[in-house]
Design an enzyme around this catalytic site. Structure first.
Site, PDB file in Angstrom:
ATOM      1  N   GLY A  40       0.844  -1.180   0.000  1.00 32.90           N
ATOM      2  CA  GLY A  40       0.000   0.000   0.000  1.00 32.90           C
ATOM      3  C   GLY A  40       0.879   1.229   0.000  1.00 32.90           C
ATOM      4  O   GLY A  40       1.389   1.628   1.052  1.00 32.90           O
ATOM      5  N   HIS A  41       1.093   1.821  -1.158  1.00 36.55           N
ATOM      6  CA  HIS A  41       1.958   2.987  -1.275  1.00 36.55           C
ATOM      7  C   HIS A  41       1.093   4.236  -1.429  1.00 36.55           C
ATOM      8  O   HIS A  41       0.317   4.349  -2.379  1.00 36.55           O
ATOM      9  CB  HIS A  41       2.914   2.825  -2.446  1.00 36.55           C
ATOM     10  CG  HIS A  41       3.935   1.755  -2.224  1.00 36.55           C
ATOM     11  ND1 HIS A  41       4.853   1.375  -3.171  1.00 36.55           N
ATOM     12  CD2 HIS A  41       4.196   0.982  -1.140  1.00 36.55           C
ATOM     13  CE1 HIS A  41       5.630   0.418  -2.687  1.00 36.55           C
ATOM     14  NE2 HIS A  41       5.237   0.161  -1.458  1.00 36.55           N
TER      15      HIS A  41
END
Length: 431
Positions: A40-41
């Site tokens: 999850g960037h």
């Protein structure tokens, strides 16, 4: 042949998305080299926040060619949803390319991931239940389905029949229903048809760009301490987030990598099970969680928080051959009367300062701390080292000294602009 690697130096969630987006301004390609949609960037640009799981963070720049490399496991549904989301927000996705060799996360992988975690009870790893481990397992068993297979109906049919024979038998052991072949085959053909414009030999693209002396940025997911070989096994991910993984997962050779940029959070966090020696279950820990918004981008789970730990940091710098560090979230420490760092462990009667490869040893490790004076100033408006309070400068200088490599950037907030570019010997002078 200038290729740079961005990798996490902790247990993931270090802020690699922001760093990739920041550095992508000067490169041509950004290549995601491992992991899946368990990543999850988060990238913040002005008033907009983008949360990416598969598409490389650099894709938010118009000039970038985003690449999903062969080392990634791809959930086609997630990828299609992410492409649609980005296009709906004005981000052009026609230049995205996905390796035909990347393995597909099938629905049975997701089902098996959840079933195995549930069956493990107190011994669960704490996975995201996205099917990452089972997909990588099939890759190792040589029974996986690759993205290129989605474009060949005959090959896809034979491989899916073989896979379901085994997977449905295993699912039955967990009391779960079987997957019906025709329905899943139809879905997989549909994914292939919709993703066909993106699927290709990405290694050839990367190598051609390097031959033209274009700058290539290789983006990792998770972090060193979750690496399958170098992390806190078995509480690890199923791939190699370390810089070496960029070679196999991104399609580059070791001599083509010119620098390794390690991303470090100013304190420690971890999601899921496994040892975190400096974990804080007190008011300071609560401050880090709430002020730092330490909730997983992918799962929404509350992250465990603790003081920065120099012991695994030195290990991470070594195994990644780090050339520089980007320090994130130092602004979250503002308001604490003192800031601590772990410099070693006491295990029984023994004092150690080397990273133990055994999670069982780490579970018994009591941290030994050095203490720094805290600071009260809000750092989010700082744009130079000189604007940081003296106590914050001393803290940053200590990190650089202990890590043994220079700090190139300091993040003081989530936005692109909330970053200090460090030059020369300013950190040494600030001590």
């Amino acid at each position: 042949m200038p290729a740079s690697v961005i990798c996490g130096l902790q247990w993931g969630d270090e802020g690699k998305g922001k760093v990739t987006d920041l550095l992508a301004a000067d490169v041509s390609l950004v290549v995601r080299y491992q992991g899946g949609d368990n990543a999850g960037h988060t990238v913040v640009i002005g008033d907009e926040t983008f949360k990416l799981h598969l598409v490389p963070s650099g894709a938010l720049h118009e000039h970038i060619r985003p690449i999903i490399g062969p080392g990634v496991v791809v959930n086609p549904r997630t990828l299609l949803d992410e492409i649609q989301m980005l296009e709906s927000r004005g981000i052009e996705m026609s230049k995205l390319r996905v390796s035909s060799s990347a393995h597909v996360i099938m629905p049975y992988h997701v089902a098996l991931d959840g079933a195995r975690e549930a069956a493990a009870g107190d011994g669960m790893i704490g996975t995201t239940k996205r099917g990452i481990g089972p997909a990588y397992g099939d890759r190792a068993w040589r029974t996986g389905i690759r993205m290129g297979d989605l474009l060949d109906p005959d090959l896809l049919r034979s491989r899916l029949i073989a896979a379901l024979t085994e997977k449905n038998a295993v699912l039955a052991l967990y009391g779960l229903p079987a997957f019906e072949f025709e329905s899943l085959f139809s879905d997989a053909l549909s994914w292939g048809q919709r993703l066909a414009p993106f699927i290709t030999d990405t290694t050839a693209i990367v190598q051609a760009a390097l031959a033209r002396d274009e700058l290539v940025l290789l983006e990792g997911a998770q972090g060193t301490l979750l690496d399958l070989d170098h992390g806190t096994y078995p509480y690890v991910t199923s791939s190699n987030p370390v810089a070496g993984g960029a070679c196999t997962g991104g399609g580059v050779g070791p001599r083509q990598i010119t620098e390794v940029i390690g991303v470090l959070k100013a304190y420690s966090t971890r999601v899921g099970a496994g040892p975190l020696p400096t974990e804080l279950n007190d008011e300071v820990g609560a401050h880090l969680v709430e002020t730092g918004r330490e909730y997983g981008t992918t799962t929404g789970r509350r992250r465990r928080c603790g003081w920065l730990d120099f012991v695994p940091l030195r290990h991470a710098v070594q195994v990644n051959s780090v050339s520089s560090i980007v320090l994130n979230k130092i602004d979250i420490l503002s308001g604490l009367p003192e800031v601590k760092v772990c410099v070693g462990y006491r295990v029984g009667n023994e004092l150690i300062d080397e990273w133990p490869m055994s999670a069982a040893v780490l579970e018994r490790a009591a941290p030994v701390y050095d203490t720094f004076e805290g600071w009260t100033q809000d750092l989010r408006g700082c744009r130079s080292i000189e604007e940081l309070p003296a106590a914050a400068r001393r803290y940053v200088a200590a990190i650089e000294q202990r890590a043994g490599v220079p700090i190139s950037h300091i993040s003081v907030g989530p936005e692109r602009t909330q970053t200090i570019a460090v030059r020369g010997d300013s950190l040494v002078a600030a001590r």
